[in-house]
Every structure is written in structure tokens, then in C-alpha cells.
Scaffold this active site. Structure first.
Site, PDB file in Angstrom:
ATOM      1  N   HIS A 158      48.670  49.371  42.671  1.00 37.49           N
ATOM      2  CA  HIS A 158      47.928  50.078  43.726  1.00 37.49           C
ATOM      3  C   HIS A 158      48.868  50.959  44.389  1.00 37.49           C
ATOM      4  O   HIS A 158      48.549  52.022  45.233  1.00 37.49           O
ATOM      5  CB  HIS A 158      47.183  49.508  44.780  1.00 37.49           C
ATOM      6  CG  HIS A 158      45.987  48.487  44.253  1.00 37.49           C
ATOM      7  ND1 HIS A 158      45.125  49.223  43.473  1.00 37.49           N
ATOM      8  CD2 HIS A 158      45.893  47.150  44.060  1.00 37.49           C
ATOM      9  CE1 HIS A 158      44.185  48.217  42.973  1.00 37.49           C
ATOM     10  NE2 HIS A 158      44.538  47.074  43.739  1.00 37.49           N
ATOM     11  N   ASP A 193      42.811  44.857  35.107  1.00 35.84           N
ATOM     12  CA  ASP A 193      42.470  44.275  36.563  1.00 35.84           C
ATOM     13  C   ASP A 193      41.199  44.546  36.939  1.00 35.84           C
ATOM     14  O   ASP A 193      40.664  45.701  36.755  1.00 35.84           O
ATOM     15  CB  ASP A 193      43.639  44.753  37.440  1.00 35.84           C
ATOM     16  CG  ASP A 193      43.784  43.998  38.622  1.00 35.84           C
ATOM     17  OD1 ASP A 193      42.792  44.247  39.576  1.00 35.84           O
ATOM     18  OD2 ASP A 193      44.655  43.317  38.928  1.00 35.84           O
ATOM     19  N   HIS A 195      40.405  45.526  39.750  1.00 34.87           N
ATOM     20  CA  HIS A 195      40.641  46.549  40.614  1.00 34.87           C
ATOM     21  C   HIS A 195      41.099  47.829  39.744  1.00 34.87           C
ATOM     22  O   HIS A 195      42.184  47.590  39.021  1.00 34.87           O
ATOM     23  CB  HIS A 195      41.230  46.487  41.881  1.00 34.87           C
ATOM     24  CG  HIS A 195      41.054  45.298  42.736  1.00 34.87           C
ATOM     25  ND1 HIS A 195      41.641  44.014  42.534  1.00 34.87           N
ATOM     26  CD2 HIS A 195      39.970  45.024  43.677  1.00 34.87           C
ATOM     27  CE1 HIS A 195      40.810  43.375  43.405  1.00 34.87           C
ATOM     28  NE2 HIS A 195      40.077  43.807  43.982  1.00 34.87           N
ATOM     29  N   ASP A 282      42.234  38.936  37.708  1.00 36.84           N
ATOM     30  CA  ASP A 282      41.162  38.757  38.850  1.00 36.84           C
ATOM     31  C   ASP A 282      39.761  39.139  38.476  1.00 36.84           C
ATOM     32  O   ASP A 282      38.699  39.200  39.036  1.00 36.84           O
ATOM     33  CB  ASP A 282      41.695  39.491  40.203  1.00 36.84           C
ATOM     34  CG  ASP A 282      42.225  40.990  39.879  1.00 36.84           C
ATOM     35  OD1 ASP A 282      42.265  41.118  38.897  1.00 36.84           O
ATOM     36  OD2 ASP A 282      42.661  41.465  40.804  1.00 36.84           O
TER      37      ASP A 282
END
Length: 343
Positions: A158, A193, A195, A282
Site C-alpha cells: 500500500h 492479497d 486488498h 488475508d
């Protein structure tokens, strides 16, 4: 498989995370890394220490003013009257043209996009060590190792060139990809991931030498919200070299693996000579963030598909939070990758 790890990650132990206005402890805890390490050791994988590189690999990705901020932020913040134990911004420049501030409070708002990236006294040292883990794994692959796993913490995907967010400070995945570029004309990044890898996308968005592909929960209603939508394809020279494959919240193995097939088809078309996998665990059905519903068998199957590309590969640990399945899912992924290599 060769696994690179350092316990320096424990110097970063974030306590602040504001969710819907409620302050709580961050889900990005040091125990994540120790659980992953224990699982890898239990499965018989080889553990290696990272080499020291200093800031040079970081400087290849991140801007000077951002690196300076990360190094001095905690120390200077502690001098402010009434300051909290961690650097948490309360003002941001928003979306409009703005001037870079002198004030540390302003700099915090400039460089920290959300409340998921508090900076404490040990954050810089931990983040730099995490980047060195990724760089060491990339060096192993450059030296002829077929694959290496960088057990990075804190995570990185990120983080933009000048901005932290979502538990991330230095973009380990991007640092590894750029390091591979020393000998590989084209490098692909595949982010699995839950995200979207928005920082990685942003760093390479206008480049055609690094293809970025991300499979993730639909950002229309899931972090990072503003990035990761299907229409984001790159810009300038990078137009067409970014692919986002958002999935409906709660998607299980079949759509996730189908997206994987689409991602791998694009990577084959790009014809890179090396690959970086941003390995977020995740997406698991048991992860506390509950974005997708991928099983251990799903992680294993995805890993087999990726391995069959036959590319020199750096696996970089991204997300994956505390659950009983965290270590088991890593072991499943690594086993699937090794099985895919053998075919």
C-alpha cells in the site's frame, strides 16, 4: 524453499488503528511474522538472514523527502507538546494542488494517507529491515535460485513512492521488482492479497517494463476504496500494463482461481523473465478482515498455477492476520508452489 527473515520487524509494534472512529490496536502485530516463521520452520524450509543494503534499494523506489520523513518522524513528533506515543496525522492535503509543508504535523498528513500506518520509535528500522529481506530474496533469485520467499514485516504494497498507508511504509514488492530489473528487461508483479496493491500500482503506473496485476476484493466497498478498480489500466508509457481483477466481497475459491487464470494469461502475454508475487494470505476464509473466503486448498491451487509459469520468482509477504489458519495457509502455498515447479 529459501526463506529470508529478520526479527528486527518486532521493533514496529503499532498500537493505533482507528476504524469507523473507534481506536483499537492494529491488526498488523509482530506475532504475524513469528507464526509464519514457526510454520515455515515446521515444514522444513531453510531460513536465512537478510544482507545489509542500507537505503540504496529504497531510494530506487521512494522519494528523498519521504525517506527523510520516515527516519525523523518519531523522534521529532515526541518533541511536540502533548504528542501521542505514535505519529498519527490529523490533517491531510486532500485532492487539490498543495504545497509541501515544513511542519512535522503537516508532513505527517502529506505522507500518511490513513490511520493504519502509525509511526513509532522503531518503525523506520523495522521497515528498512523488511526492505532488506525483500532485496536479499531478490538477490538470491538473481544469483540463480529459482524462487525465494521474503518473510517481510511490516508489509509494503500500500506504500506509494512518497506515502504510507494500510500498515505499509516501504514497498517491499516494488523494491524487489526494481532490484530484479537490474538483469531482467521485463518483470511482472502478481498481487494476491485481499486488498488491492495500490502503492505498487502507483509506483509503476506509467512504466511498461513492469507489469502489475492485482486480484482483490472490490474496492467499491473495501480498502483501499479509491484505487483498484477495473478501469485503471496504466497511463502514458504504462497504458495497458496494469490489470486489476476485483472480486465481489465474500468470493470463495472458484472465482478467485478463475481470476488467477486471467492474471496468468496476461502475464504470459507480457512475457517477463522474472516474477514477484505479493503474497497476501488475508484472502483466507478465516482471516479477521473477512474480505474473501479462500481455503487452504485454494492457496495451494493458486500457487501451483503460478509456479507453472516457470519464472524465477520472489515471493514477498504482504497481508495475512492472526488466525489459526495463518501459518497453515503459508505452508499450503509453499507446498503448492513446489509441486507446480515439479510438473
Amino acid at each position: 524453499m529459501k526463506i529470508v527473515y529478520t526479527d528486527k520487524h518486532a521493533q514496529h509494534d503499532p498500537q493505533t488503528f482507528i476504524v469507523r472512529g473507534v481506536k483499537q490496536r492494529s491488526a498488523e502485530q509482530p506475532e504475524r511474522a513469528t507464526r509464519l516463521l514457526d510454520a515455515a520452520k515446521g515444514a522444513g524450509h531453510e531460513i536465512a538472514d537478510p544482507k545489509a543494503y542500507g537505503v540504496a534499494p529504497v531510494q530506487a523506489i521512494h522519494r528523498p523527502e519521504y525517506i527523510d520523513f520516515l527516519q525523523i518522524a518519531a523522534r521529532e513528533w515526541a518533541k511536540l507538546p502533548g504528542a501521542s506515543p505514535e505519529v498519527v496525522p490529523n490533517v491531510h492535503p486532500a485532492r487539490y494542488p498543495a504545497t509541501y509543508p515544513k511542519s512535522l504535523v503537516g508532513r505527517a498528513g502529506w505522507h500518511q494517507v490513513d490511520t493504519g500506518c502509525p509511526i513509532g520509535p522503531g518503525t523506520w528500522d523495522a521497515a528498512l529491515a523488511s526492505a532488506e529481506v525483500a532485496t536479499t530474496a531478490a538477490d538470491m533469485v538473481l544469483s540463480g535460485t529459482r524462487e525465494a520467499y521474503a518473510l517481510c514485516r511490516p508489509p509494503g504494497h500500500h506504500a506509494y513512492a512518497d506515502m504510507a498507508g494500510g500498515f505499509c511504509f516501504l514497498n517491499n514488492t516494488a523494491i524487489a521488482a526494481q532490484h530484479l530489473r537490474a538483469r531482467h528487461a521485463r518483470v511482472a508483479v502478481l498481487d494476491v492479497d485481499v486488498h488491492h496493491g495500490n502503492g505498487t500500482q502507483g509506483i509503476f503506473f506509467e512504466r511498461a517494463d513492469v507489469l502489475t496485476v492485482s486480484i482483490h476484493a472490490d474496492p467499491s466497498s473495501y480498502y483501499p476504496y479509491f484505487w483498484g478498480h477495473a478501469h485503471e489500466a496504466g497511463a502514458g508509457a504504462g497504458d495497458g500494463f496494469n490489470l486489476n481483477l476485483p472480486l465481489a466481497l465474500g468470493s470463495a475459491d472458484p472465482p478467485w482461481l478463475e481470476a488467477g487464470d486471467n492474471a496468468l494469461a496476461r502475464i504470459r502475454d507480457f512475457a517477463p523473465s522474472a516474477l514477484v508475487v505479493a503474497l497476501g494470505l488475508d484472502a483466507s476464509e478465516s482471516d479477521p478482515l473477512q474480505g474473501l473466503k479462500v481455503t487452504g486448498a485454494g492457496f495451494r491451487a493458486m500457487a501451483e498455477k503460478i509456479a507453472r509459469l516457470g519464472l524465477p520468482t520472489v515471493l514477498v509477504q504482504e497481508g495475512g492476520y492472526l488466525s489459526d489458519d495463518l501459518g497453515r495457509n503459508l505452508v499450503q502455498f509453499l507446498a503448492g508452489f513446489e509441486k507446480g515447479r515439479s510438473k
